[in-house]
Design a protein around this motif. Structure first.
Motif, PDB file in Angstrom:
ATOM      1  N   UNK A 141      73.687  66.973  94.390  1.00 59.10           N
ATOM      2  CA  UNK A 141      72.992  66.026  94.530  1.00 59.10           C
ATOM      3  C   UNK A 141      72.097  65.368  93.343  1.00 59.10           C
ATOM      4  N   UNK A 142      71.859  66.482  92.240  1.00 55.96           N
ATOM      5  CA  UNK A 142      71.249  66.012  91.093  1.00 55.96           C
ATOM      6  C   UNK A 142      72.072  65.974  89.888  1.00 55.96           C
ATOM      7  N   UNK A 143      73.265  66.832  90.007  1.00 57.47           N
ATOM      8  CA  UNK A 143      74.292  66.562  88.791  1.00 57.47           C
ATOM      9  C   UNK A 143      74.907  65.530  88.751  1.00 57.47           C
ATOM     10  N   UNK A 144      75.318  64.908  89.779  1.00 59.05           N
ATOM     11  CA  UNK A 144      76.285  63.844  89.916  1.00 59.05           C
ATOM     12  C   UNK A 144      75.707  62.468  89.628  1.00 59.05           C
ATOM     13  N   UNK A 145      74.433  62.255  89.936  1.00 60.93           N
ATOM     14  CA  UNK A 145      73.947  61.194  89.614  1.00 60.93           C
ATOM     15  C   UNK A 145      73.231  61.003  87.882  1.00 60.93           C
ATOM     16  N   UNK A 146      73.042  62.362  87.685  1.00 58.30           N
ATOM     17  CA  UNK A 146      72.482  62.363  86.114  1.00 58.30           C
ATOM     18  C   UNK A 146      73.927  62.347  85.191  1.00 58.30           C
ATOM     19  N   UNK A 147      74.976  62.738  85.923  1.00 56.07           N
ATOM     20  CA  UNK A 147      76.284  62.725  85.098  1.00 56.07           C
ATOM     21  C   UNK A 147      76.377  61.094  84.672  1.00 56.07           C
ATOM     22  N   UNK A 148      76.208  60.758  85.954  1.00 53.95           N
ATOM     23  CA  UNK A 148      76.608  59.074  85.918  1.00 53.95           C
ATOM     24  C   UNK A 148      75.751  58.228  85.017  1.00 53.95           C
ATOM     25  N   UNK A 149      74.589  58.475  85.081  1.00 48.19           N
ATOM     26  CA  UNK A 149      73.569  57.647  84.177  1.00 48.19           C
ATOM     27  C   UNK A 149      73.795  58.220  82.860  1.00 48.19           C
ATOM     28  N   UNK A 150      74.014  59.773  82.470  1.00 46.21           N
ATOM     29  CA  UNK A 150      74.131  60.082  81.150  1.00 46.21           C
ATOM     30  C   UNK A 150      75.482  59.238  80.639  1.00 46.21           C
ATOM     31  N   UNK A 151      76.572  59.283  81.196  1.00 46.90           N
ATOM     32  CA  UNK A 151      77.774  58.586  80.684  1.00 46.90           C
ATOM     33  C   UNK A 151      77.446  57.022  80.414  1.00 46.90           C
ATOM     34  N   UNK A 152      76.780  56.440  81.155  1.00 45.84           N
ATOM     35  CA  UNK A 152      76.769  55.057  81.008  1.00 45.84           C
ATOM     36  C   UNK A 152      75.763  54.673  80.190  1.00 45.84           C
ATOM     37  N   UNK A 153      74.587  55.548  79.729  1.00 46.29           N
ATOM     38  CA  UNK A 153      73.718  55.607  78.905  1.00 46.29           C
ATOM     39  C   UNK A 153      74.371  55.652  77.447  1.00 46.29           C
ATOM     40  N   UNK A 154      75.194  56.679  77.318  1.00 51.14           N
ATOM     41  CA  UNK A 154      75.913  57.043  76.183  1.00 51.14           C
ATOM     42  C   UNK A 154      76.915  55.892  75.763  1.00 51.14           C
ATOM     43  N   UNK A 155      77.454  55.299  76.516  1.00 49.96           N
ATOM     44  CA  UNK A 155      78.479  54.181  76.357  1.00 49.96           C
ATOM     45  C   UNK A 155      77.665  53.171  75.840  1.00 49.96           C
ATOM     46  N   UNK A 156      76.451  52.963  76.587  1.00 48.87           N
ATOM     47  CA  UNK A 156      75.459  51.729  75.891  1.00 48.87           C
ATOM     48  C   UNK A 156      75.267  51.882  74.475  1.00 48.87           C
ATOM     49  N   UNK A 157      74.763  53.220  74.299  1.00 52.30           N
ATOM     50  CA  UNK A 157      74.460  53.528  72.975  1.00 52.30           C
ATOM     51  C   UNK A 157      75.356  53.374  71.897  1.00 52.30           C
ATOM     52  N   UNK A 158      76.508  53.698  72.277  1.00 49.45           N
ATOM     53  CA  UNK A 158      77.683  53.357  71.409  1.00 49.45           C
ATOM     54  C   UNK A 158      78.012  52.198  70.989  1.00 49.45           C
TER      55      UNK A 158
END
Length: 261
Positions: A230-247
């Motif tokens: 319940x915490x790993x899934x949303x944090x993984x989604x947010x992290x992937x999107x944030x990393x994509x935006x930063x790149x």
């Protein structure tokens, strides 16, 4: 580099702590530590080498925490971690001949795809599913391939390991997280050895940040074990999107250069 101001050392320690916390749950800590080191004035090559040193503490700390609570057997996973280290070492050695601009162009879209996979697949939980690939084949193919990518480029490695464990090895989310950390430790170690041979590691900075990584990973892994999918899934989604935006925010990103943005 030995004359960094005290406030910059404090910034790097804090960045490493936050990166260790996030990395122990969802991966992507490099998007915090690498910019922090560049802001502190550390040259790019030394940033990459030093990042591998401090990342060893975070991935190692998280691996120990998950192992102590029975979520992964480090002894059984050692051959797989060795394959990850071998792949990363080859990646670091061959980085100069791999088309890095292709990786930079494609990676944001791969990260968004991973985020969508975890966001829209409701059946993902902590329970194991059926395997789609034998552990032997998984170890010989995907593990060194992802390790190779970590040695060549790096961002999103933990997310790729997570996706592979869940989609192909049939692991639940928490178990996949626990196993990802030790493979990440292996890939960090393999690339780190190469960077040491090239003299691209700042030991004082790396060890300071390593202490922050170790502490952050201890806190993050305990938080993940307490809350599970319940915490790993949303944090993984947010992290992937944030990393994509930063790149994509980098003006030198090949796609932005091609589009003239």
């Amino acid at each position: 580099m030995h004359d960094l101001a005290p406030q910059l050392f404090a910034l790097l320690f804090a960045a490493a702590f936050l990166a260790g916390f996030i990395d122990s749950i969802a991966g992507g800590g490099g998007m915090i530590t690498i910019p922090a080191m560049l802001i502190a004035g550390i040259p790019p090559l030394e940033t990459l080498g030093t990042n591998k040193l401090q990342s060893l503490f975070g991935s190692g700390s998280a691996s120990l925490a998950y192992a102590r609570h029975g979520h992964v057997s480090l002894r059984e996973q050692l051959p797989m971690a060795a394959m990850s280290a071998l792949g990363a070492a080859l990646g670091a050695i061959l980085a100069t001949v791999v088309p890095g601009h292709v990786l930079k162009t494609v990676l944001p879209f791969l990260l968004v795809a991973i985020a969508l996979y975890f966001a829209v697949k409701p059946s993902l939980g902590d329970a194991d599913k059926a395997q789609r690939m034998t552990p032997f084949l998984f170890s010989l193919t995907l593990v060194p391939a992802i390790g190779f990518y970590d040695g060549v480029f790096g961002p999103g490695t933990g997310s790729f390991f997570m996706l592979a464990f869940i989609a192909l090895a049939g692991f639940g989310v928490l178990k996949a997280t626990a196993h990802t950390k030790f493979l990440n430790f292996g890939s960090n170690l393999g690339a780190f050895v190469v960077f040491v041979l090239y003299g691209a590691v700042l030991w004082k900075v790396g060890l300071l940040m390593g202490a922050g990584q170790f502490a952050g990973a201890q806190v993050g892994s305990r938080f993940a074990m307490k809350n599970g999918a319940k915490i790993i899934k949303p944090l993984l989604v947010v992290t992937c999107i944030a990393l994509a935006i930063r790149l994509l925010a980098d003006p030198a990103h090949p796609l932005r250069v091609w589009l003239g943005w």
